[in-house]
Design an enzyme around this catalytic site. Sequence first.
Site, PDB file in Angstrom:
ATOM      1  CG  HIS A 124      -3.669 -23.018 -19.287  1.00  0.00           C
ATOM      2  ND1 HIS A 124      -3.645 -24.190 -20.017  1.00  0.00           N
ATOM      3  CD2 HIS A 124      -2.366 -22.649 -19.106  1.00  0.00           C
ATOM      4  CE1 HIS A 124      -2.389 -24.526 -20.265  1.00  0.00           C
ATOM      5  NE2 HIS A 124      -1.599 -23.611 -19.734  1.00  0.00           N
ATOM      6  CD  GLU A 178       3.472 -20.022 -15.521  1.00  0.00           C
ATOM      7  OE1 GLU A 178       3.793 -20.292 -14.346  1.00  0.00           O
ATOM      8  OE2 GLU A 178       2.832 -20.803 -16.245  1.00  0.00           O
ATOM      9  CG  ASN A 193       4.102 -18.551 -22.432  1.00  0.00           C
ATOM     10  OD1 ASN A 193       3.230 -18.226 -23.227  1.00  0.00           O
ATOM     11  ND2 ASN A 193       4.072 -19.696 -21.769  1.00  0.00           N
ATOM     12  CG  ASP A 221      -6.062 -26.108 -21.407  1.00  0.00           C
ATOM     13  OD1 ASP A 221      -6.400 -25.060 -20.810  1.00  0.00           O
ATOM     14  OD2 ASP A 221      -5.118 -26.812 -21.024  1.00  0.00           O
ATOM     15  CD  GLU A 266       1.568 -22.861 -21.552  1.00  0.00           C
ATOM     16  OE1 GLU A 266       0.957 -23.363 -20.580  1.00  0.00           O
ATOM     17  OE2 GLU A 266       2.685 -22.321 -21.452  1.00  0.00           O
TER      18      GLU A 266
END
Length: 455
Positions: free
Chosen positions: A240, A163, A204, A270, A268
């Site tokens: 996300h 990030e 990432n 979801d 990641e």
Amino acid sequence: MRSPRTRLRRTPLVSLASLLTGVALLLTAPAAHAADTPLRDLAAAKGKVVGTAVTGSRLTGTYGDIAGSQFGSLTPGNAMKWETVEPARNSFNWAEADQIVAFAQAHDQQVRGHTLVWHSQNPGWLTNGSWTPAQLGSLLQNHISTEVGRYKGKIAAWDVVNEPFNEDGTFRSDLWYDGLGSGYIADALTWAHAADPDAKLYINDYNVEGVNAKSTALYDLVRSLKERGVPIGGVGLQAHLILGQVPSTLQQNIQRFADLGVDVAITELDVRMQLPADSAKLAQQAADFKSVVAACAAVTRCVNVTVWGFTDADSWVPDTFPGYGAATPYDANYQPKPAYHGIAEALGGSTTTPPPGGGACAAAYSVTSQWNTGFTGQVRISCSGASLSSWKVNWNYGAGQRITQAWNATCTQSGAAVSCANASYDGVVPDGGSVTFGFNGSWSDGNPVPTVTLG
């Protein structure tokens, strides 16, 4: 990754006329993985890896069985972050990280290391210190060299830098950028490569799934690093996502990074929804998971799709986004949701029971009669395109209702929570068939319709 707090929803008082209308309940069938091809095998057949983030302490029982059998890679949710592994300067705690690596080795799984350089979850001694650029750089190099070196040959890929960008594509102002400038990224990758030359090294970030200012800044950085010979091997798109908001440019974005000569991973994944979940939301979620996995499957250098926790019982979403949840492929009772089947279909698996979209087996709650202090209710469970060998439904009453008697089911109540399971003679619900159970209850503060959760 954090375990969510349980939240109960109260439903406002409604009229008797409203009570007499059918209320949709959510019902889950027992998992039937023995008859399905595991996700890891479907992915391997396409040259991909499907993974999950895990919590080390949970890797036993049903959680451990699913983590080991369904997934080809594991990402430690918190176990390899700086505050966990180096809580005091030069004092390291590898317990949970070692546990996850050992579990992966025992189950023939890869490990994705997460994460070495991040603005968050750093120990107080580091963030509260007063460091010269030389001191800060030395601390970072020592941490990376120690951690990557410990797991040399055991970690397939590392999220080295996590990030680094703001939403507008500028560099994030944090400990590392403010203290070392943007060069910290190339240095971190170089130090990680020196510690383990065979590990694939990633940058990432989140909100970089589609083509936008942030992902373009990441693209430009990766291109620059490649041109300078910095050992960058991959780009991680966190994913996300919010229900129904998969970026239309996802596959295009994956492809443009791949064209730079680096691997791409969905790291990641979801898909959160506003609670409570219902069949329509679960159907959309299945379509969203399928869309993301299919986009990765369509690009040769997209190598891994990792879900950020496979069960709603171990999801970070409810604590971070109040009112949202149900973001993973399994419910809190480890039952596969339609999203699980969406992933399987995107990897070439066949539709299984229950099919993506949900609704194969459903239940309807109704109040058949009511008087001044009591009522009679019933639940009808029916299946179409699926069958059940047993069943269970749960709900929470909102105004002090108490079940006093039940028939054709075994019902228990603890406080507001009611759970009803099949009797010994009516657990089987065939395709096209139904069963009904009933109950008497009392009420003292109105009789609102309960909000029903997954059983």
